[in-house]
Design a protein around this motif. Structure first.
Motif, PDB file in Angstrom:
ATOM      1  N   ASP A   1       8.316  -7.025 -12.377  1.00  0.00           N
ATOM      2  CA  ASP A   1       8.614  -5.595 -12.439  1.00  0.00           C
ATOM      3  C   ASP A   1       7.368  -4.769 -12.748  1.00  0.00           C
ATOM      4  O   ASP A   1       7.319  -3.570 -12.461  1.00  0.00           O
ATOM      5  CB  ASP A   1       9.683  -5.315 -13.497  1.00  0.00           C
ATOM      6  CG  ASP A   1      11.051  -5.863 -13.101  1.00  0.00           C
ATOM      7  OD1 ASP A   1      11.264  -6.066 -11.888  1.00  0.00           O
ATOM      8  OD2 ASP A   1      11.887  -6.084 -13.987  1.00  0.00           O
TER       9      ASP A   1
ATOM     10  N   TYR B   1       7.126  -9.739   3.027  1.00  0.00           N
ATOM     11  CA  TYR B   1       8.233  -8.816   3.257  1.00  0.00           C
ATOM     12  C   TYR B   1       8.997  -9.193   4.525  1.00  0.00           C
ATOM     13  O   TYR B   1      10.237  -9.252   4.540  1.00  0.00           O
ATOM     14  CB  TYR B   1       7.689  -7.394   3.365  1.00  0.00           C
ATOM     15  CG  TYR B   1       8.635  -6.413   3.999  1.00  0.00           C
ATOM     16  CD1 TYR B   1       9.831  -6.057   3.375  1.00  0.00           C
ATOM     17  CD2 TYR B   1       8.356  -5.856   5.243  1.00  0.00           C
ATOM     18  CE1 TYR B   1      10.703  -5.160   3.970  1.00  0.00           C
ATOM     19  CE2 TYR B   1       9.211  -4.955   5.844  1.00  0.00           C
ATOM     20  CZ  TYR B   1      10.385  -4.609   5.205  1.00  0.00           C
ATOM     21  OH  TYR B   1      11.258  -3.727   5.800  1.00  0.00           O
TER      22      TYR B   1
ATOM     23  N   PRO C   1      12.094  -5.166  -0.364  1.00  0.00           N
ATOM     24  CA  PRO C   1      11.667  -3.977   0.394  1.00  0.00           C
ATOM     25  C   PRO C   1      11.072  -2.886  -0.478  1.00  0.00           C
ATOM     26  O   PRO C   1      10.120  -2.215  -0.064  1.00  0.00           O
ATOM     27  CB  PRO C   1      12.968  -3.511   1.065  1.00  0.00           C
ATOM     28  CG  PRO C   1      13.811  -4.740   1.152  1.00  0.00           C
ATOM     29  CD  PRO C   1      13.487  -5.556  -0.059  1.00  0.00           C
ATOM     30  N   GLU C   2      11.608  -2.689  -1.695  1.00  0.00           N
ATOM     31  CA  GLU C   2      11.088  -1.615  -2.535  1.00  0.00           C
ATOM     32  C   GLU C   2       9.641  -1.880  -2.975  1.00  0.00           C
ATOM     33  O   GLU C   2       8.846  -0.943  -3.113  1.00  0.00           O
ATOM     34  CB  GLU C   2      11.977  -1.407  -3.759  1.00  0.00           C
ATOM     35  CG  GLU C   2      12.167  -2.611  -4.653  1.00  0.00           C
ATOM     36  CD  GLU C   2      13.342  -3.487  -4.246  1.00  0.00           C
ATOM     37  OE1 GLU C   2      13.805  -4.277  -5.095  1.00  0.00           O
ATOM     38  OE2 GLU C   2      13.802  -3.379  -3.074  1.00  0.00           O
ATOM     39  N   GLU C   3       9.281  -3.150  -3.166  1.00  0.00           N
ATOM     40  CA  GLU C   3       7.903  -3.456  -3.558  1.00  0.00           C
ATOM     41  C   GLU C   3       6.953  -3.262  -2.373  1.00  0.00           C
ATOM     42  O   GLU C   3       5.836  -2.746  -2.534  1.00  0.00           O
ATOM     43  CB  GLU C   3       7.817  -4.880  -4.119  1.00  0.00           C
ATOM     44  CG  GLU C   3       8.624  -5.047  -5.400  1.00  0.00           C
ATOM     45  CD  GLU C   3       8.421  -6.392  -6.054  1.00  0.00           C
ATOM     46  OE1 GLU C   3       7.430  -7.085  -5.732  1.00  0.00           O
ATOM     47  OE2 GLU C   3       9.245  -6.768  -6.898  1.00  0.00           O
TER      48      GLU C   3
ATOM     49  N   THR D   1       7.449  -1.156   0.022  1.00  0.00           N
ATOM     50  CA  THR D   1       7.378   0.284   0.216  1.00  0.00           C
ATOM     51  C   THR D   1       6.415   0.923  -0.769  1.00  0.00           C
ATOM     52  O   THR D   1       5.632   1.832  -0.405  1.00  0.00           O
ATOM     53  CB  THR D   1       8.778   0.912   0.073  1.00  0.00           C
ATOM     54  OG1 THR D   1       9.643   0.349   1.073  1.00  0.00           O
ATOM     55  CG2 THR D   1       8.727   2.416   0.231  1.00  0.00           C
ATOM     56  N   ARG D   2       6.431   0.478  -2.028  1.00  0.00           N
ATOM     57  CA  ARG D   2       5.500   1.010  -3.030  1.00  0.00           C
ATOM     58  C   ARG D   2       4.054   0.760  -2.610  1.00  0.00           C
ATOM     59  O   ARG D   2       3.203   1.644  -2.691  1.00  0.00           O
ATOM     60  CB  ARG D   2       5.775   0.365  -4.390  1.00  0.00           C
ATOM     61  CG  ARG D   2       7.050   0.835  -5.068  1.00  0.00           C
ATOM     62  CD  ARG D   2       7.408  -0.098  -6.222  1.00  0.00           C
ATOM     63  NE  ARG D   2       6.286  -0.296  -7.144  1.00  0.00           N
ATOM     64  CZ  ARG D   2       6.220  -1.319  -8.009  1.00  0.00           C
ATOM     65  NH1 ARG D   2       7.180  -2.239  -8.049  1.00  0.00           N
ATOM     66  NH2 ARG D   2       5.179  -1.421  -8.820  1.00  0.00           N
TER      67      ARG D   2
END
Length: 311
Positions: free
Chosen positions: A105, A223, A230-232, A234-235
């Motif tokens: 995280d 990915y 996906p959120e990582e 995207t970041r």
């Protein structure tokens, strides 16, 4: 781990570098890595690295010089040139706090994307060699071929042969001017000064000019294989784009630029995984099998026919 002459002497030199003003040092050295391609020792706030036996000083020296010139992007070395030790080149670095692999995280995806974009936008010096990413992928495949029979070898090699020649280090890269890291992953970031200074990129061994999308390819491959949320992804991509990174378009679908490098990194990682499993006499684990399965899916389709979509 049994100490060998290189490790013993590297530890001594790290201690001498860390305590140049106070030679009588009560603290001990810690071995951070001891592999055929790199031995790394930490002593207090100093890190000593013995590079791979085939490292060319003519390539390493300008890479060190560049790191010294870009201390806001790359961790700067403590000495401007490598030293010789037991037939290896040795460099010295300040210690930085690495990414905690047990706390995903807190993974610094924004910092990685930001630093990478800034690196790619920096003019490359004329003396810098080629980025070594494709050559490292070719080396991983060569080791796979030599490792022995395994059911996974065929799909990995099929995916490899479907790549264009430049991605297999068999032809010049289409970009020979952009400054690239060459081996970007989260293990290549540290906080300096430790423990909570700003993030910096480390490991200059593969630094050079080439295709900047290669530096985005490892997280892109994970990915695409479903191994990075996906959120990582995207970041990371958003931070890269926010800093004007040139490897992908400023908006829209990035896969036309990323497809070939991401495939190459999937093959490289799968090849290393199969080679490692053979050496250890074990079956592939879930992640390793996922990478081999991705190679099987893409090995029969030329990359140019699938550019613009995830695998």
């Amino acid at each position: 781990m049994t100490a060998h002459p290189l490790l013993t002497e590297l530890s001594r030199r790290a201690g001498a570098k860390a305590h140049e003003a106070t030679p009588a040092c009560p603290c001990g050295a810690a071995t951070l890595a001891d592999r055929p391609d790199a031995t790394v020792v930490r002593h207090a706030d100093t890190v000593a690295k013995a590079h791979a036996p085939d490292t060319d000083p003519a390539g390493l020296t300008p890479r060190l010089a560049l790191a010294a010139r870009l201390p806001d992007i790359l961790l700067p070395p403590l000495a401007p040139a490598p030293a010789a030790l037991h037939g290896r080149l040795v460099t010295f670095w300040p210690y930085g706090t690495p990414v905690d692999p047990d706390d995903p995280d807190l993974a610094p995806w924004e910092a990685a994307g930001t630093l990478l974009a800034r690196l790619h936008r920096t003019p490359a010096p004329a003396a810098l060699p080629r980025m070594r990413g494709p050559a490292k992928a070719a080396h991983a495949v060569a080791r796979l071929r030599a490792a022995g029979p395994h059911p996974a070898v065929a799909p990995v090699l099929a995916a490899w042969h479907a790549l264009p020649a430049w991605a297999r280090a068999e032809a010049p890269m289409p970009d020979t001017t952009t400054l690239c890291h060459g081996d970007l992953h989260l293990g290549q970031l540290v906080r300096h000064p430790a423990p909570d200074g700003p993030w910096r990129l480390i490991d200059v061994d593969d630094l050079g000019v080439g295709v900047p999308a290669w530096d985005l390819a490892r997280p892109a491959a994970w990915y695409a294989c479903g191994l990075l949320p996906p959120e990582e992804w995207t970041r990371f991509l958003a931070a890269y784009r926010a800093q004007g990174g040139p490897a992908v378009p400023a908006d829209g679908d990035p896969w036309a630029a990323l497809d070939v490098p991401a495939r190459a990194l999937t093959v490289q990682t799968a090849a290393r995984s199969v080679t490692k499993s053979l050496a250890q006499g074990r079956a592939l684990d879930e992640v390793e099998q996922c990478l081999v399965d991705a190679c099987a899916r893409m090995g029969s389709v030329p990359p140019q026919l699938t550019a613009g979509r995830a695998k």
